[in-house]
Design a protein around this motif. Structure first.
Motif: not given
Length: 184
Positions: A77-80, A86-87, A124-126, A131-134
């Motif tokens: 779900p997340l890539i660096f 990026l989400g 991702t912006t914030k 909630t542990n969400e981006r």
């Protein structure tokens, strides 16, 4: 990670990126030094110094490796990317325009994986600690086209997994809708 040995040195294989995959499509001969150099990062002049037996063996191993690397992998779900996180877009929150653009890109041949990745994965912006969400950047087709030029370092496996997930999600959504309509 997998390693291959050429000469007396081990080389680590890190995965097939979108840039590498584009070059691989044009290079059909796994026994040539350009193919081996592309996958391993070994300079071509060093490959030419190895014995033909070593080159043939490494080429066969790499051919299998490429075949395995072009299969779907684990959904991330997340890539660096090295400079930003990026989400993966939540399919239930995709707009009609996003679905149409993605469907159009998936029907084109050859597939433009960089452009597809730019729609599926967004900066991702914030980050919300509760909630542990981006929060992802809002969809903008022109911005995705521009960002797709920078998606070459993403692993092909990650994009294929995201496409599979999205396709499966869409299929199940349609099935559930049809079942719900039948039951009413």
């Amino acid at each position: 990670m997998m390693k291959v040995q050429l000469g007396n040195k081990d080389y680590e294989l890190k995965g097939i990126t979108l840039d590498m995959y584009e070059k691989l499509k044009d290079n059909k001969n796994p026994e040539n030094d350009e193919f081996i150099s592309l996958i391993t990062g070994i300079p071509q002049h060093k490959i030419r110094q190895a014995t033909m037996q070593q080159i043939n063996f490494v080429a066969k191993v790499l051919n299998t490796y490429v075949s395995n690397e072009t299969q779907q992998g684990e959904l991330r779900p997340l890539i660096f990317t090295g400079k930003e996180i990026l989400g993966l877009i939540n399919p239930s929150k995709m707009s009609y325009g996003e679905w149409v653009d993605l469907e159009s890109l998936l029907s084109m041949r050859p597939l433009n994986f960089k452009h597809i990745a730019a729609i599926l994965y967004r900066p991702t912006t914030k980050y919300d600690k509760m909630t542990n969400e981006r929060t992802l950047v809002e969809y903008d087709y022109d911005e995705c086209v521009e960002r797709s030029k920078e998606m070459g370092d993403i692993l092909l496996k990650d994009v294929l997994s995201a496409i599979f997930f999205l396709t499966k999600f869409n299929h199940l959504l349609v099935e559930d809708t049809l079942t719900s309509m039948e039951n009413q």
